[in-house]
Scaffold this active site. Structure first.
Site, PDB file in Angstrom:
ATOM      1  N   HIS A 165      15.449  35.734  35.016  1.00 31.75           N
ATOM      2  CA  HIS A 165      16.315  35.052  36.056  1.00 31.75           C
ATOM      3  C   HIS A 165      16.816  35.767  36.782  1.00 31.75           C
ATOM      4  O   HIS A 165      16.786  36.797  36.229  1.00 31.75           O
ATOM      5  CB  HIS A 165      17.131  33.872  34.746  1.00 31.75           C
ATOM      6  CG  HIS A 165      17.587  35.194  33.500  1.00 31.75           C
ATOM      7  ND1 HIS A 165      18.867  35.907  33.432  1.00 31.75           N
ATOM      8  CD2 HIS A 165      17.054  35.810  32.648  1.00 31.75           C
ATOM      9  CE1 HIS A 165      19.640  36.451  33.018  1.00 31.75           C
ATOM     10  NE2 HIS A 165      18.741  36.908  32.075  1.00 31.75           N
ATOM     11  N   GLU A 182      20.186  31.199  33.454  1.00 33.14           N
ATOM     12  CA  GLU A 182      19.535  31.108  31.748  1.00 33.14           C
ATOM     13  C   GLU A 182      20.473  31.342  30.918  1.00 33.14           C
ATOM     14  O   GLU A 182      20.258  31.693  29.079  1.00 33.14           O
ATOM     15  CB  GLU A 182      18.428  32.420  31.738  1.00 33.14           C
ATOM     16  CG  GLU A 182      17.999  32.933  30.741  1.00 33.14           C
ATOM     17  CD  GLU A 182      18.279  33.820  29.729  1.00 33.14           C
ATOM     18  OE1 GLU A 182      18.176  34.432  28.301  1.00 33.14           O
ATOM     19  OE2 GLU A 182      19.524  34.323  30.406  1.00 33.14           O
ATOM     20  N   HIS A 242      25.862  42.873  28.113  1.00 31.76           N
ATOM     21  CA  HIS A 242      26.353  42.100  28.653  1.00 31.76           C
ATOM     22  C   HIS A 242      27.552  42.428  29.517  1.00 31.76           C
ATOM     23  O   HIS A 242      29.099  41.662  28.867  1.00 31.76           O
ATOM     24  CB  HIS A 242      26.551  40.621  27.475  1.00 31.76           C
ATOM     25  CG  HIS A 242      25.585  39.712  27.286  1.00 31.76           C
ATOM     26  ND1 HIS A 242      25.830  38.782  26.921  1.00 31.76           N
ATOM     27  CD2 HIS A 242      24.291  39.326  28.573  1.00 31.76           C
ATOM     28  CE1 HIS A 242      24.659  38.138  27.650  1.00 31.76           C
ATOM     29  NE2 HIS A 242      23.962  38.715  28.241  1.00 31.76           N
TER      30      HIS A 242
END
Length: 1016
Positions: free
Chosen positions: A191, A238, A337
């Site tokens: 992704h 995603e 993240h």
């Protein structure tokens, strides 16, 4: 005369003379025996071998030190990116890697979530790159979902609520057509979106760069067309629902696909690990890659839902029904993240590890007809290949077997080992009768083990977790070493303490190490029975494919035990010998007077010094017995059986446990910041690793010397002190906080609230209280405890977001128009409504439904969702659907997804719909949505039981809709005046003023949310 002679013979002087003569004779005999021993003394080399491998304290201690050091080095080298992965020397591969690295740099230029303009930049870059590469080949083609041909509406799985998602896809698809069209295709997927707070270099830029590398390879000159078709899916969105993969299931090309390789990144760099595979049939082909790295331990964690994040693998396996593997980066999760997932924090070798393994896997599967292609004609082969796979790797060597084969091996070993052991025990105890095992011998290890584990558990959960609960985040290895050393010391004290208390007990020291080895193998035998039983019934949610190390640990202990039993069964010992010599080489270490090591005895003999009366060879015996037993024990001290048992059991067991534990803890330790349950799990795993790592050493703990004991004490003390002093968070192991700035238009049109999520008990409060905006405005920080050890802290801020340059008022960010209220007031009719949501520069909104009777209803009253295509929409007061309401019956609409003749996307769910998520590609196009819901009298069973008729009212059946929209654009709204137009200044503040031990991630689909409540 005779009396005089007789009296003289019995005089004290005469008796003393006789005693002296007897003593002289015994001394002479002793000297002769010693001289005989010394005359047969071996050469220097043999004495050196005996000194190293003889069962002596020094020898055992040396072996232990070597084992620990070798284990640490080997595991580090095996898991090391630098040592185990080499950059390519082949010109083509080097060019592909360089190009892919450049692509990765371009992709990671800025944050690019689905809710940002950066996402469009990455999409356009990839589209241009793909167009350039496929122009070189005649057998490669592409397709772009951006033409709105693959928009979908679907139900999202969730245990807490029913959600329907509308998604407009802009996946980029490439098909490398194979020469044999009869073969099913292989899908390779990654992704290209990131989360709003990350540059997405590892998650999933390296997966995308690897796809480009594969495309570059097959479009290069000199590379033949593959036999099997390969489809590359560069999918989007995603991160917040696996939507790109779900969208691909509706694409015509998906019908060709039977196998897949999913490339993902749930960490930030390092080595790409084989997380999991759908079955043995496809996983076995991973052994052909050049740098295999994986363990089914992670597969067990995913399948048992210990790891909460998901990948596109889930969609392809569960929804698509195809077979494949999940290859991903797995650590560290505190950088995952966050803004630290950037190009500066990764190594080109990380990219090459994923790219090279992907190339190899694709090449081996696409270049030939594989056995899975013919399974329809071979049911037996199909049954075996579809079993769960058990796999592991070490130093680029990959091992994989099906679950049934491991079950067979386990059952065989569980049966054969006892069948061999029992006859040997019968021979030893019933026929040879040369081994005495009493009650104390039998219980001292179980008692020591249980006491040590109980104390360790108290220290772990009541001391370490209480004093420094987040320490595993930065120093799980320090805790493991502390508990490991403590566990060894506790068993050392308990075992030798029991020996000291019962030192006069007959046969106390009779081959203690073998007793412990047998008892340890029995423990593993019981555990293996339980594991094998569960593995034979293996399923998702109750997966045990990661427990394969148990059989290896059991076999190693069993081999050591069998070796000892065979030795005893062939040993010839007379009963007299047993009566006079019940002591054995393994003496307790707490009694120096009675338990000297053999090395000192040998030294006394060789030096010619008198033999000490406190020798361990025979207490309270005559000097001849002392001498005989001394020489006998010296010969016993030269026995090497202990070294064989040690080499068989300890090094391999240590390597297996430490490698498994290291992989497990390094992948999971950061999740301690995600929940209280994760914290408890991690401390339990740390304790398990420490105990399992120490157990192989316990049979030999009677023979460790003061040096090793001192070293263990120092390790424990230093580790225990570090618990009080070491910070769980630092620049390399940061505290991870999650951010979202919320604007609730129902409460205020000029004040926003910053919400920060983190673990309760972390330094989150101190970090937020030090922000300049809080100190300047004297705003209070409100913190509320959430479930599972989490905490939400909120504060009001004047740092307003600049989401669109044309917006000056918060109300302009979200405008909800009610286009139509209920189409009928009839109490038993179907209620319906319609709204339009206007939001500037936005791609994602979420709608949550409630009803005035929602609390009394067991499920949501909304049954049908309609998402209109504006270019097909015709406003009419008489129509909700493109056909007359009178012609429409709820029963006639198929459950699930459907479209009408005007292109309206319709989703029906009789169980109720709690939430609707809308994802669109256009930045300024409004959302146009319709609903159908049940009135109270139709949906509520309670109405049937009421004696009074409650009159129908429109208000009573109003549908409440909470609309919340998200923005993920960072940077600046106006490049001409950057200092004043930062898009999300509140987020910029926390990034700028937080300590270096803090990293920031998003909480929602965007960094800013605006919400409003309406009723229809």
């Amino acid at each position: 005369m005779a009396e005089t002679e007789s009296g003289t013979g019995n005089s004290p002087s005469h008796r003393l003379s006789e005693t002296s003569n007897a003593s002289g004779n015994r001394s002479h005999q002793q000297s002769k025996q010693i001289a005989s021993y010394k005359s047969s003394k071996p050469n220097v080399f043999i004495r050196f071998i005996r000194a190293i491998f003889g069962y002596r304290k020094t020898s055992v201690t040396l072996f232990v030190f070597i084992t620990i050091i070798a284990t640490l080095i080997l595991v580090e080298l095996s898991n090391s990116l630098d040592f185990s992965v080499k950059l390519p020397t082949n010109n083509l591969e080097r060019t592909i890697l360089d190009n892919s690295w450049l692509d990765l740099q371009k992709i990671g230029k800025e944050e690019h979530p689905y809710t940002s303009k950066g996402n469009d930049y990455v999409h356009d870059y990839l589209e241009a790159k793909i167009t350039e590469l496929i122009g070189k080949s005649l057998f490669i083609e592409c397709d772009n979902d951006v033409n709105y041909t693959n928009n979908i509406i679907f139900k999202t799985e969730n245990d807490l609520y029913n959600q329907v998602t509308y998604y407009e896809s802009n996946n980029l698809l490439v098909r490398i057509n194979g020469s044999d069209s009869s073969l099913p295709a292989l899908l390779v997927s990654a992704h290209f979106d990131s989360v709003p707070s990350s540059f997405g270099v590892t998650d999933d830029g390296m997966g995308i760069a690897s796809l480009l590398g594969i495309l570059n390879y097959y479009s290069s000159d000199g590379i033949d067309q593959p036999m099997r078709t390969i489809i590359l899916n560069f999918n989007n969105n995603e991160e917040f629902g696996l939507m790109g993969a779900t969208s691909f299931l509706h694409h015509p090309w998906f019908k060709q696909v039977r196998y897949f390789l999913n490339l993902e990144g749930t960490g930030a760099g390092g080595k790409a690990v084989l997380f999991r595979g759908t079955d043995y049939g496809i996983v076995k082909y991973f052994k052909h890659v050049r740098y295999p790295f994986g363990t089914s331990l992670f597969q067990q964690g995913f399948n048992n839902h210990l790891i909460h994040s998901e990948t596109d693998y889930k969609i392809y396996k569960e929804n698509g029904g195809i077979r494949g593997i999940d290859l991903a980066f797995y650590k560290p999760r505190d950088i995952y993240h966050t803004a630290s997932d950037s190009i500066k924090n990764i190594d080109i070798k990380s990219l090459w590890h994923m790219l090279s393994n992907s190339l190899d896997f694709v090449e081996i599967v696409s270049s030939q007809r594989i056995d899975l292609d013919d399974e329809d004609t071979s049911p037996e082969s199909d049954e075996k290949s579809r079993e769960f796979a058990i796999f592991s790797s070490f130093f680029n060597w990959f091992f994989v077997i099906p679950a049934s084969q491991l079950v067979l091996i386990n059952v065989t070993c569980l049966a054969v080992i006892p069948l061999i052991s029992l006859p040997l025990l019968v021979i030893i105890f019933n026929y040879k009768k040369n081994w005495h095992i009493g009650f104390i011998n039998a219980i001292k290890f179980p008692v020591s083990l249980v006491l040590s584990i109980c104390i360790l558990n108290i220290i772990t959960h009541n001391v370490i977790a209480s004093i420094n609960e987040f320490l595993p985040n930065s120093s799980y290895d320090s805790i493991v070493s502390t508990l490991y050393s403590l566990f060894l010391l506790l068993n050392y004290l308990f075992l030798n303490g029991i020996n000291f208390i019962f030192k006069g007990y007959k046969g106390l020291y009779h081959d203690e190490k073998l007793i412990l080895i047998i008892q340890t193998s029995f423990i593993y035998w019981v555990l293996l029975i339980v594991s094998t039983n569960k593995l034979s019934k293996n399923k998702i949610g109750n997966d045990h494919t990661g427990e394969f190390p148990l059989i290896m640990l059991f076999l190693l202990q069993s081999i050591g035990a069998l070796f000892g039993l065979f030795s005893w069964s062939f040993k010839k010992t007379t009963p007299d010998e047993l009566r006079n010599n019940d002591d054995e080489a393994c003496q307790a270490l707490l009694s120096r007077e009675e338990h000297n090591n053999y090395g000192s005895n040998e030294a006394e003999l060789e030096s010619g010094e008198p033999i000490s009366s406190n020798s361990s060879v025979s207490l309270n015996s005559s000097s001849s017995q002392v001498t005989n037993n001394l020489v006998k024990n010296l010969r016993k001290s030269f026995s090497y059986d202990w070294s064989i048992q040690y080499v068989v059991i300890v090094p391999l067991s240590s390597l297996i446990v430490y490698n498994t534990g290291s992989l497990l803890l390094s992948g999971l330790n950061k999740s301690i910041q995600e929940s209280l349950n994760a914290e408890k799990l991690i401390f339990d795993l740390i304790q398990l690793v420490a105990v399992t790592l120490a157990i192989p050493f316990l049979p030999f703990i009677f023979k460790i010397n003061r040096l090793l004991v001192t070293a263990l004490v120092l390790v424990f003390c230093s580790g225990f002190i570090s618990i009080f002093l070491k910070s769980p968070f630092d620049q390399l192991n940061p505290l991870k906080l999650r951010f979202v700035q919320s604007i609730n238009l129902d409460e205020s049109s000029d004040i926003s609230v910053v919400n920060v999520f983190g673990r309760y008990g972390s330094p989150m409060n101190n970090v937020l209280l030090d922000l300049p905006s809080l100190k300047e405005t004297n705003e209070s920080l409100e913190c509320n405890n959430l479930q599972d050890g989490m905490q939400l802290c909120s504060y009001k801020t004047l740092l307003s977001p600049n989401l669109s340059p044309d917006v000056t008022d918060f109300n302009d960010y979200l405008d909800v128009q009610v286009l139509k209220n209920s189409s009928s007031d009839y109490p038993y009719g179907l209620l319906s409504g319609e709204i339009k949501i206007n939001v500037p520069e936005n791609r994602v909104c979420r709608l949550s439904f409630n009803n005035s009777n929602f609390e009394n209803s067991k499920q949501s009253l909304v049954r049908t969702i309609l998402v209109y295509e504006d270019n097909n929409y015709e406003n009419s007061s008489n129509k909700l659907f493109p056909f007359e309401v009178s012609e429409f019956q709820l029963a006639n609409l198929p459950e699930g997804f459907s479209r009408d003749k005007k292109g309206t996307y319709i989703y029906k769910n009789l169980n109720g719909i709690d939430k609707l998520e809308l994802n669109k590609l256009s930045w300024d196009k409004p959302y146009h949505v319709g609903f159908q819901w049940m009135p109270k009298f139709v949906d509520s069973v309670s109405a049937e039981n009421e004696n009074t008729n409650v009159p129908y009212t429109t208000d009573f059946n109003n549908l409440g809709i909470q609309v919340e929209c998200f923005w993920g654009n960072l940077g600046y709204a106006n490049n001409e005046n950057k200092s004043e137009d930062e898009r999300i200044p509140a987020y910029g503040e926390v990034l700028h003023y937080s300590p270096n031990y803090v990293s920031w991630a998003n909480k929602e689909s965007g960094l800013v949310s605006v919400s409003k409540y309406v009723e229809i």
